[in-house]
Design an enzyme around this catalytic site. Structure first.
Site, PDB file in Angstrom:
ATOM      1  N   TYR A 199       0.819  -1.215   0.000  1.00 25.26           N
ATOM      2  CA  TYR A 199       0.000   0.000   0.000  1.00 25.26           C
ATOM      3  C   TYR A 199       0.856   1.268   0.000  1.00 25.26           C
ATOM      4  CZ  TYR A 199      -4.681  -1.960   0.724  1.00 25.26           C
ATOM      5  OH  TYR A 199      -5.882  -2.583   0.565  1.00 25.26           O
TER       6      TYR A 199
ATOM      7  N   ASP B 162      -2.658 -17.930   0.306  1.00 22.20           N
ATOM      8  CA  ASP B 162      -3.669 -18.515  -0.591  1.00 22.20           C
ATOM      9  C   ASP B 162      -4.311 -19.740   0.066  1.00 22.20           C
ATOM     10  OD1 ASP B 162      -1.219 -19.822  -0.788  1.00 22.20           O
ATOM     11  OD2 ASP B 162      -1.324 -20.176  -2.950  1.00 22.20           O
TER      12      ASP B 162
ATOM     13  N   ASP C  70      -6.494  -7.221   3.765  1.00 20.30           N
ATOM     14  CA  ASP C  70      -7.646  -6.594   3.103  1.00 20.30           C
ATOM     15  C   ASP C  70      -8.521  -7.668   2.462  1.00 20.30           C
ATOM     16  OD1 ASP C  70      -9.195  -4.433   2.118  1.00 20.30           O
ATOM     17  OD2 ASP C  70      -8.212  -4.638   0.173  1.00 20.30           O
TER      18      ASP C  70
ATOM     19  N   ASP D 279     -12.390  -9.297   3.869  1.00 17.83           N
ATOM     20  CA  ASP D 279     -13.645  -9.274   3.098  1.00 17.83           C
ATOM     21  C   ASP D 279     -14.194 -10.700   2.971  1.00 17.83           C
ATOM     22  OD1 ASP D 279     -13.651  -6.509   2.624  1.00 17.83           O
ATOM     23  OD2 ASP D 279     -14.321  -6.782   0.551  1.00 17.83           O
TER      24      ASP D 279
END
Ligand SMILES: NC(=O)c1ccc[n+]([C@@H]2O[C@H](COP(=O)([O-])OP(=O)(O)OC[C@H]3O[C@@H](n4cnc5c(N)ncnc54)[C@H](O)[C@@H]3O)[C@@H](O)[C@H]2O)c1
Ligand SMILES: CC(C)[C@H](C(=O)O)[C@@H](O)C(=O)O
Ligand SMILES: [Mg+2]
Length: 368
Positions: free
Chosen positions: A142, A225, A249, A253
């Site tokens: 980021y 993953d 992030d 979600d």
């Protein structure tokens, strides 16, 4: 003594709609519990751009630095999609996180019993789920340099850099281990040490901090993953997950759907203690400005309300009041009160954002 201060940055889209319900609860705390806050409000995101040409003014930044806690709604929306990258609404939020040095982002995913049948996963997979993703929030891809879109020969190349220092990894690891000690004493660290040097360093530093300072906590490692797959397969194997900015992030979600809706997930972004002993802190729902439902009174305010409960616990040492708010949410869900996002395919009659807030206030009244 002065009341503790809260700066509200409601932002864009459904941000102001869900924040209106938090304001009701802040008012309730004053009226019914004698707990008063000095509340002020300011702009962040697209609304700040509209007013000032920037998603976060220096003056707002200074007010956030001075506040005992910041409550944020959400930023962004299609109206701002074409803006120059440097003034996009999301840049305002990222500046707050970076300059307040909010390195530890706690994203709990808890499945309320009443919603266990509503998750897209089977009841037995999610019922009773209670995990926390600790997301590093001030570094990684980021913020790493170099970044940008450059010309290389005849074509453009987009570059972002994943960068972590040992101390950045160590401090977020510590916050995950500390949290685990207050819970079920288990941390799973996720990275991609199989393909990224920053992942190798991440795994090394988390292990060193563990062995030196937290040998009593059970530590495991997973590639991110595989972690995403395990989160969907059997999420209850986890207690605390610690991971970097980008993986955190994505994983948070995904974790949202375990709880039934993105409208359910709160978060606390915490930094180092200030002079008064309170951590630098910003509280916000995990969801965004939901342009598809903004302005329709459909948004679920629970993520924002539970974020305020986290503020009560982490910034104001009011754990009992935080639990009172969480129990009130649990009660309204058990009573079958549902916003539209919590309706199954068979439908039903959803309540509005305001009605959900009112139901939670009634449940708070009933708790006295
Ligand atoms: N922290 C933040 O401010 C934040 C977080 C994520 C996205 N965003 C921004 O929000 C904008 C929209 O992004 P997006 O659509 O990818 O994500 P989003 O979280 O805004 O919405 C994703 C989906 O979830 C639904 N949803 C989200 N919150 C809900 C709630 N409280 N109640 C009911 N339904 C809800 C939306 O209606 C939508 O269908 C973008 O500009 C994005 O950058 C901001
Ligand atoms: C809006 C955006 C900058 C933000 C992020 O990517 O961190 C959001 O997705 C989140 O999860 O808080
Ligand atoms: Mg996100």
């Amino acid at each position: 003594m002065a009341n503790p201060s809260i700066l509200i940055l409601a932002g864009d889209g459904i941000g102001p709609e869900v924040m209106a319900e938090v304001k009701k609860i802040i008012g309730w705390m004053g009226d019914k519990r004698g707990i008063h806050f000095d509340v002020s409000e300011d702009l962040v995101g697209g609304c700040a751009y509209d007013a000032h040409g920037t998603p976060l003014t220096d003056a707002t930044m200074a007010r956030a630095q001075a506040a005992d806690a910041v409550l944020l709604g959400a930023v962004g929306g299609p109206k701002y999609d074409k803006l120059d990258f440097s003034v996009k609404p999301e840049r305002g939020l990222l500046r707050l996180r970076k300059e307040m040095d909010l390195y530890s982002n706690l994203r709990p995913a808890q499945c309320f019993d009443a919603l266990a049948d509503f998750s897209s996963l089977k009841r037995e997979v999610v019922a009773g789920l209670d995990i926390v993703i600790v997301r590093e929030l001030t570094s990684g891809v980021y913020f790493g340099e170099p970044r940008g879109i450059f010309k290389e020969g005849n074509e453009r190349v987009g570059i972002n850099t994943q960068r972590y220092t040992e101390s950045e990894i160590a401090r977020v690891a510590r916050s995950a281990f500390e949290l685990a000690r207050k819970r079920n004493n288990k941390v799973c660290s996720m990275e991609k040490a199989n393909v990224m040097e920053s992942g190798i360093l991440w795994r090394d530093v988390v292990t060193e901090v563990h062995d030196r300072e937290y040998p009593d906590v059970e530590l495991s490692h997973m590639y991110a993953d595989a972690g995403a797959m395990q989160l969907c397969r059997w999420p209850k194997q986890f207690d605390v997950i610690v991971t970097d900015n980008l993986f955190g992030d994505l994983l948070s979600d995904a974790a949202a759907m375990l709880t039934g809706s993105l409208g359910m997930l709160p978060s606390a972004s915490l930094g180092a203690p200030m002079a008064n002993g309170r951590p630098k802190a910003l509280y916000e729902p995990v969801h965004g400005s939901a342009p598809d439902i903004a302005g329709q009174g459909k948004a679920n305010p629970i993520a924002c309300i539970l974020s305020f409960a986290m503020a009560l616990r982490y910034s104001f040492d009011l754990g009992e009041e935080a639990t009172r708010v969480e129990k009130a949410v649990e009660k309204v869900l058990a009573d079958g009160v549902r916003t539209a996002d919590l309706m199954g395919p068979e439908g039903g009659s959803p309540v509005s954002t305001g009605q959900m807030g009112d139901a939670i206030i009634s449940a708070l009244d009933a708790s006295l």
